[in-house]
Design an enzyme around this catalytic site. Structure first.
Site, PDB file in Angstrom:
ATOM      1  N   HIS A 113       0.850  -1.200   0.000  1.00 40.48           N
ATOM      2  CA  HIS A 113       0.000   0.000   0.000  1.00 40.48           C
ATOM      3  C   HIS A 113       0.887   1.252   0.000  1.00 40.48           C
ATOM      4  O   HIS A 113       1.973   1.259   0.582  1.00 40.48           O
ATOM      5  CB  HIS A 113      -0.925  -0.016   1.223  1.00 40.48           C
ATOM      6  CG  HIS A 113      -1.946   1.082   1.170  1.00 40.48           C
ATOM      7  ND1 HIS A 113      -1.665   2.366   1.578  1.00 40.48           N
ATOM      8  CD2 HIS A 113      -3.218   1.079   0.733  1.00 40.48           C
ATOM      9  CE1 HIS A 113      -2.742   3.110   1.397  1.00 40.48           C
ATOM     10  NE2 HIS A 113      -3.702   2.356   0.883  1.00 40.48           N
TER      11      HIS A 113
ATOM     12  N   GLU B 270      -4.575   1.661  -6.875  1.00 37.29           N
ATOM     13  CA  GLU B 270      -4.884   2.704  -5.894  1.00 37.29           C
ATOM     14  C   GLU B 270      -4.086   3.959  -6.228  1.00 37.29           C
ATOM     15  O   GLU B 270      -2.958   4.126  -5.747  1.00 37.29           O
ATOM     16  CB  GLU B 270      -4.501   2.220  -4.496  1.00 37.29           C
ATOM     17  CG  GLU B 270      -5.241   0.979  -4.050  1.00 37.29           C
ATOM     18  CD  GLU B 270      -5.681   1.085  -2.602  1.00 37.29           C
ATOM     19  OE1 GLU B 270      -5.091   1.875  -1.864  1.00 37.29           O
ATOM     20  OE2 GLU B 270      -6.631   0.401  -2.243  1.00 37.29           O
TER      21      GLU B 270
HETATM   22  C1  PEP Z   1      -6.911   2.999   0.683  1.00 34.54           C
HETATM   23  O1  PEP Z   1      -6.042   3.748   1.054  1.00 34.54           O
HETATM   24  O2  PEP Z   1      -6.665   1.861   0.257  1.00 34.54           O
HETATM   25  C2  PEP Z   1      -8.266   3.439   0.746  1.00 34.54           C
HETATM   26  C3  PEP Z   1      -9.135   2.784   0.029  1.00 34.54           C
HETATM   27  O3  PEP Z   1      -8.540   4.487   1.568  1.00 34.54           O
HETATM   28  P1  PEP Z   1      -9.738   5.533   1.475  1.00 34.54           P
HETATM   29  O4  PEP Z   1     -10.905   4.808   0.906  1.00 34.54           O
HETATM   30  O5  PEP Z   1      -9.938   5.962   2.856  1.00 34.54           O
HETATM   31  O6  PEP Z   1      -9.277   6.583   0.540  1.00 34.54           O
END
Ligand code: PEP
Length: 256
Positions: free
Chosen positions: A96, A168
């Site tokens: 991540h 992401e």
């Molecule tokens: C993440 O960081 O993987 C995530 C999904 O966070 P958020 O939905 O809070 O942006």
């Protein structure tokens, strides 16, 4: 046909074991009738034993937000893969952006973690995403290719059948809005094509690619309308059972 999947990493948003147990119970209750989407929760390490008893015999799996890069040895503070396996973890989140930023994780370390998770029969959720600067300079896809190739280096076809890729974009994490669904779809197609180049069409067509970054019940519907978005990885908006259920329904295409 790829099966849809929705999961939530609690990061350290949930910071009490008892809160975690309560939330896991509420979430599993709220989705107990769902049989057409895979679901998982990723609490912090020390919560896993208690949460695993709460989620045992439900349709919600559990896993961890990280894993040691070494099987065993003198690695203070790390959590070995076998312990996670023994705790019934099905999924391991690896690489991540927050791990890369705050804990200096590199693609090489991430690659070791991916292999260890696989060797212990767990499913690695391998995260990749471009920064805002990459996006501005139009080099996002170069970053994604580099990360993907490093993280998956040395994996064979059998391994690739188990891996989940989580796209992401760093600029969309922790924001008020997710990335636009058309943008995400374009990136997922790009990632699938990259996988095809390395591992062939059959593996690429079957690999699960999920999106994470400010997913909420509303944008989930738009994101899940796209062919190459196979699921959602939820952060803040997954911390309420009601929201989690709505996002799962979006993944099922069942929204009123
Ligand atoms: C993440 O960081 O993987 C995530 C999904 O966070 P958020 O939905 O809070 O942006």
């Amino acid at each position: 046909m790829r099966r849809k999947i929705v999961g939530s990493s609690w990061k350290t948003h949930i910071y009490s074991i008892y809160e975690g147990k309560k939330l896991a119970k509420e979430i599993s209750e709220s989705v107990k009738d769902v049989d057409d989407v895979d679901m998982f929760l990723l609490p912090t390490f020390p919560m896993i034993p208690l949460i695993s008893t709460t989620l045992a015999n439900t349709n919600v799996s559990w896993g961890a937000q990280n894993i040691s890069f070494a099987e065993k040895g003198a690695y203070t503070g790390e959590v070995p893969p076998q312990v996670l396996r023994e705790l019934g973890c099905k999924y391991i989140e690896i690489g991540h952006a927050e791990r890369r930023t705050y804990f200096n994780e590199t693609n090489m370390t991430i690659n070791k973690k991916v292999k260890l998770a696989l060797n212990h029969g767990m499913i690695p959720i391998v995260c990749t995403g471009e920064t805002a600067e990459d996006k501005e300079q139009n080099i996002g896809k170069i970053r994604l290719t580099t990360e993907l190739m490093w993280m998956l280096d040395g994996l064979d076809e059998e391994d690739m059948r188990k891996v989940i890729i989580a796209y992401e974009p760093i600029w969309a994490i922790g924001q008020t809005e997710a990335a636009d669904e058309n943008y995400v779809e374009d990136i997922h197609v790009f990632l699938r094509n990259r996988v095809e180049k390395e591992y062939g069409k059959e593996i690429a067509e079957n690999i699960t690619i999920i999106y994470g970054g400010s997913v909420d019940p509303e944008n989930a519907v738009k994101l899940m309308s796209k062919d190459n978005i196979d699921g959602l990885f939820v952060g803040r908006f997954g911390l309420k059972a009601e929201n989690f259920r709505k996002i799962v329904d979006a993944a099922r295409g069942k929204v009123e």
